[in-house]
Scaffold this motif. Structure first.
Motif, PDB file in Angstrom:
ATOM      1  N   ASP A 145       0.817  -1.298   0.125  1.00 36.72           N
ATOM      2  CA  ASP A 145      -0.019   0.075  -0.076  1.00 36.72           C
ATOM      3  C   ASP A 145       0.948   1.053  -0.003  1.00 36.72           C
ATOM      4  O   ASP A 145       1.818   1.170   0.732  1.00 36.72           O
ATOM      5  CB  ASP A 145      -0.926   0.104   1.113  1.00 36.72           C
ATOM      6  CG  ASP A 145      -2.042  -0.989   1.134  1.00 36.72           C
ATOM      7  OD1 ASP A 145      -2.108  -1.603   0.016  1.00 36.72           O
ATOM      8  OD2 ASP A 145      -2.771  -0.957   2.161  1.00 36.72           O
ATOM      9  N   PHE A 165      -2.707   0.264  -4.212  1.00 42.19           N
ATOM     10  CA  PHE A 165      -3.168  -0.452  -3.084  1.00 42.19           C
ATOM     11  C   PHE A 165      -2.682  -1.870  -3.556  1.00 42.19           C
ATOM     12  O   PHE A 165      -2.635  -2.432  -4.698  1.00 42.19           O
ATOM     13  CB  PHE A 165      -4.802  -0.659  -3.179  1.00 42.19           C
ATOM     14  CG  PHE A 165      -5.482  -1.680  -2.479  1.00 42.19           C
ATOM     15  CD1 PHE A 165      -5.435  -1.677  -1.028  1.00 42.19           C
ATOM     16  CD2 PHE A 165      -5.976  -2.841  -3.029  1.00 42.19           C
ATOM     17  CE1 PHE A 165      -5.914  -2.722  -0.334  1.00 42.19           C
ATOM     18  CE2 PHE A 165      -6.771  -3.977  -2.223  1.00 42.19           C
ATOM     19  CZ  PHE A 165      -6.711  -3.750  -0.924  1.00 42.19           C
ATOM     20  N   ARG A 166      -2.080  -2.586  -2.583  1.00 46.67           N
ATOM     21  CA  ARG A 166      -1.065  -3.842  -2.750  1.00 46.67           C
ATOM     22  C   ARG A 166      -0.405  -3.888  -4.010  1.00 46.67           C
ATOM     23  O   ARG A 166      -0.163  -4.728  -4.642  1.00 46.67           O
ATOM     24  CB  ARG A 166      -2.331  -4.882  -2.629  1.00 46.67           C
ATOM     25  CG  ARG A 166      -2.872  -4.902  -1.108  1.00 46.67           C
ATOM     26  CD  ARG A 166      -3.619  -6.242  -1.360  1.00 46.67           C
ATOM     27  NE  ARG A 166      -4.413  -6.688   0.131  1.00 46.67           N
ATOM     28  CZ  ARG A 166      -5.301  -7.570   0.396  1.00 46.67           C
ATOM     29  NH1 ARG A 166      -5.568  -8.332  -0.426  1.00 46.67           N
ATOM     30  NH2 ARG A 166      -5.769  -7.587   1.581  1.00 46.67           N
ATOM     31  N   ASP A 168      -0.587  -2.423  -6.840  1.00 48.37           N
ATOM     32  CA  ASP A 168      -1.195  -2.484  -8.133  1.00 48.37           C
ATOM     33  C   ASP A 168      -1.239  -1.063  -8.552  1.00 48.37           C
ATOM     34  O   ASP A 168      -2.060  -0.270  -8.197  1.00 48.37           O
ATOM     35  CB  ASP A 168      -2.332  -3.319  -7.990  1.00 48.37           C
ATOM     36  CG  ASP A 168      -3.214  -3.346  -9.585  1.00 48.37           C
ATOM     37  OD1 ASP A 168      -2.428  -2.592 -10.611  1.00 48.37           O
ATOM     38  OD2 ASP A 168      -4.455  -3.392  -9.739  1.00 48.37           O
ATOM     39  N   ASP A 170      -2.212   0.082 -11.422  1.00 53.29           N
ATOM     40  CA  ASP A 170      -3.520   0.224 -12.135  1.00 53.29           C
ATOM     41  C   ASP A 170      -3.282   1.297 -13.169  1.00 53.29           C
ATOM     42  O   ASP A 170      -4.074   2.085 -13.452  1.00 53.29           O
ATOM     43  CB  ASP A 170      -4.780   0.365 -11.327  1.00 53.29           C
ATOM     44  CG  ASP A 170      -6.078   0.467 -11.977  1.00 53.29           C
ATOM     45  OD1 ASP A 170      -6.179  -0.215 -12.907  1.00 53.29           O
ATOM     46  OD2 ASP A 170      -6.833   1.318 -11.360  1.00 53.29           O
ATOM     47  N   SER A 174      -4.449   6.875 -10.611  1.00 58.30           N
ATOM     48  CA  SER A 174      -4.477   7.650  -9.210  1.00 58.30           C
ATOM     49  C   SER A 174      -3.540   8.954  -9.292  1.00 58.30           C
ATOM     50  O   SER A 174      -3.762   9.498  -8.522  1.00 58.30           O
ATOM     51  CB  SER A 174      -4.061   6.580  -8.114  1.00 58.30           C
ATOM     52  OG  SER A 174      -2.646   6.459  -7.894  1.00 58.30           O
ATOM     53  N   THR A 216     -12.377   5.207  -4.124  1.00 57.12           N
ATOM     54  CA  THR A 216     -11.800   4.239  -4.664  1.00 57.12           C
ATOM     55  C   THR A 216     -12.375   2.841  -4.986  1.00 57.12           C
ATOM     56  O   THR A 216     -11.909   1.774  -5.257  1.00 57.12           O
ATOM     57  CB  THR A 216     -10.422   3.882  -3.621  1.00 57.12           C
ATOM     58  OG1 THR A 216     -11.165   3.091  -2.582  1.00 57.12           O
ATOM     59  CG2 THR A 216      -9.594   5.237  -3.296  1.00 57.12           C
ATOM     60  N   THR A 224     -15.247  -3.219  -3.931  1.00 54.24           N
ATOM     61  CA  THR A 224     -13.861  -3.386  -3.539  1.00 54.24           C
ATOM     62  C   THR A 224     -13.233  -2.192  -3.347  1.00 54.24           C
ATOM     63  O   THR A 224     -13.292  -1.226  -4.298  1.00 54.24           O
ATOM     64  CB  THR A 224     -13.323  -4.527  -4.592  1.00 54.24           C
ATOM     65  OG1 THR A 224     -13.875  -5.448  -4.576  1.00 54.24           O
ATOM     66  CG2 THR A 224     -11.685  -4.420  -4.232  1.00 54.24           C
ATOM     67  N   TYR A 225     -12.398  -1.777  -2.357  1.00 49.51           N
ATOM     68  CA  TYR A 225     -11.926  -0.595  -2.273  1.00 49.51           C
ATOM     69  C   TYR A 225     -10.321  -0.540  -2.438  1.00 49.51           C
ATOM     70  O   TYR A 225      -9.565  -1.353  -1.699  1.00 49.51           O
ATOM     71  CB  TYR A 225     -12.248   0.085  -0.831  1.00 49.51           C
ATOM     72  CG  TYR A 225     -13.622   0.070  -0.480  1.00 49.51           C
ATOM     73  CD1 TYR A 225     -14.311   1.336  -0.769  1.00 49.51           C
ATOM     74  CD2 TYR A 225     -14.367  -0.729   0.025  1.00 49.51           C
ATOM     75  CE1 TYR A 225     -15.648   1.784  -0.505  1.00 49.51           C
ATOM     76  CE2 TYR A 225     -15.791  -0.439   0.503  1.00 49.51           C
ATOM     77  CZ  TYR A 225     -16.544   0.641   0.020  1.00 49.51           C
ATOM     78  OH  TYR A 225     -17.517   1.008   0.372  1.00 49.51           O
ATOM     79  N   ARG A 226      -9.900   0.267  -3.377  1.00 47.33           N
ATOM     80  CA  ARG A 226      -8.326   0.287  -3.681  1.00 47.33           C
ATOM     81  C   ARG A 226      -7.714   1.366  -2.813  1.00 47.33           C
ATOM     82  O   ARG A 226      -7.043   2.306  -3.157  1.00 47.33           O
ATOM     83  CB  ARG A 226      -8.237   0.468  -4.922  1.00 47.33           C
ATOM     84  CG  ARG A 226      -8.895  -0.642  -6.164  1.00 47.33           C
ATOM     85  CD  ARG A 226      -8.498  -0.186  -7.457  1.00 47.33           C
ATOM     86  NE  ARG A 226      -7.102  -0.029  -7.659  1.00 47.33           N
ATOM     87  CZ  ARG A 226      -6.599  -1.118  -7.953  1.00 47.33           C
ATOM     88  NH1 ARG A 226      -6.736  -2.489  -8.264  1.00 47.33           N
ATOM     89  NH2 ARG A 226      -5.125  -0.784  -8.215  1.00 47.33           N
TER      90      ARG A 226
END
Length: 288
Positions: A145, A165-166, A168, A170, A174, A216, A224-226
């Motif tokens: 994170d 998040f974790r 990723d 993406d 973001s 998120t 699911t929350y990123r």
């Protein structure tokens, strides 16, 4: 050891997944940055020392910075910060930590020995300007994170913000650019205000970006929350994002290849960013 990730756990004989994504059993794997989700079991990682609120000065007089992070034995009572190659310099008549980047090096990183879960975290930084040079101020957890400010390219009037998040990224969706005034010549206070419901980025006490947990979310019924939500270490670093060994997209993000023949570099023998202080204010009382 074998590679590991959130989706690929380590074997029992090499139970700890390091922050670099490899399994092992030594303290370099099981202490700071150990990824509990990629380890054989979460308890394989050493317990995470909890944040203590306070202000930390990066100067020549401090005895609580360990100059070689590989020597750390996990005792956060002895050291507050771990770092790689470093120079202590004086800038603007104030003691400051020089984060230096030389050709062929990995740059400099300083990381807190303790982790924070929700709170206000600030750092006073003067960041190098130039293509390919990337300075970052980050909250980074063992499970990757991440909340960050990044400073790169030769533009001295902007900074990049992002959260992951974790691990990723993406597609860096973001990411968002915010305004800063002459970041390479002047120190600025950069702050994260991190709560269970929201992240705010501040520059010199002024909010420049806010992201809520709800922002998120994905999915309608089973959301699911990123959103970053694991204890994170504080990290300042400089590295060669425009190095010859970096992927094209990273070099492009950093504004192009580094110029190792510039007058600034030839004079000093390195590029430099400076960190004066860090302030941590935890919103939770340990243990988490």
């Amino acid at each position: 050891g074998p590679a590991c990730s959130t989706d690929t756990a380590c074997p029992e004989e090499a139970p700890c997944c390091s922050e670099f994504g490899f399994c092992g059993a030594g303290r370099s794997n099981c202490l700071t940055g150990c990824n509990a989700l990629g380890s054989f079991q979460p308890s394989a990682c050493a317990p995470v020392p909890a944040c203590r609120s306070g202000e930390y000065h990066f100067d020549a007089g401090t005895q609580r910075i360990l100059a070689n992070s590989s020597w750390w034995n996990g005792d956060a009572e002895q050291y507050d910060w771990l770092l790689g190659p470093v120079t202590v310099d004086s800038s603007d008549w104030k003691p400051a930590l020089t984060l230096s980047l030389a050709e062929g090096s990995n740059g400099t990183t300083i990381t807190s020995t303790r982790s924070i879960l929700y709170g206000n975290v600030s750092a006073r930084i003067r960041s190098a300007a130039g293509p390919g040079i990337l300075t970052s101020f980050t909250l980074l957890s063992g499970t990757a994170d991440e909340i960050l400010f990044e400073f790169t390219t030769n533009s001295t009037e902007v900074a990049d913000t992002a959260y992951f998040f974790r691990g990723d990224v993406d597609g860096y969706k973001s990411g968002k650019t915010v305004n800063v005034t002459n970041r390479s010549e002047h120190y600025h206070d950069y702050t994260f205000v991190w709560t269970p419901e929201q992240i705010a980025w501040l520059v010199d006490g002024v909010p420049v970006r806010t992201v809520s947990k709800e922002d998120t979310a994905s999915g309608w019924f089973d959301k699911t929350y990123r959103f970053p939500r694991t204890p994170a270490r504080v990290r300042l670093s400089i590295w060669a994002a425009g190095g010859a060994d970096q992927p094209d997209n990273v070099v492009e993000f950093a504004g192009g290849p580094i110029n190792w023949n510039s007058s600034e570099y030839m004079q000093k023998g390195y590029y430099a960013s400076y960190g004066e202080t860090a302030r941590l204010e935890s919103h939770l009382r340990p243990p988490y």
